[in-house]
Design a protein around this motif. Structure first.
Motif: not given
Length: 112
Positions: A3, A5, A76, A78
């Motif tokens: 995964e 990000n 990234r 969030s």
């Protein structure tokens, strides 16, 4: 499957960055332009998007983050949610991993 990000964006700062009093983080906004041609038009349409970033432990780089500075940022994504007056709100934060000042060899990174 691994995964990932990762968000990469190039653009210009819309204002000088805002640094927390304890120098724990800096916040700034980057404008990014996109040009495209509509189906029924001969000329290009230009649209601008604004992205808010958080740089944790900004160290020395904040003196370079001034309005109009061209940057490329790796971040990234969030998310956060909160409730206000019974209405749930969702926000996305772009947390800087690395920032490059374009036209310069200067880079800064999040040390988390």
């Amino acid at each position: 499957m691994q995964e990932t990000n990762l968000f990469i964006l190039s653009g210009r700062l819309t204002a000088d960055c805002e640094v927390a009093e304890d120098n724990s983080k800096a916040k700034f906004t980057v404008a990014n332009h996109r040009s495209y041609k509509k189906k029924d038009a001969d000329e290009l349409t230009k649209e601008t998007h604004f992205f808010n970033f958080i740089l944790w432990r900004p160290n020395n780089v904040t003196s370079l983050l001034k309005k109009g500075t061209p940057v490329t940022i790796e971040a990234r994504i969030s998310n956060n949610n909160y409730e206000n007056d019974g209405v749930k709100h969702y926000t996305f934060n772009f947390e800087v991993n690395n920032i490059t000042i374009q036209g310069s060899s200067t880079t800064g990174s999040d040390q988390s």
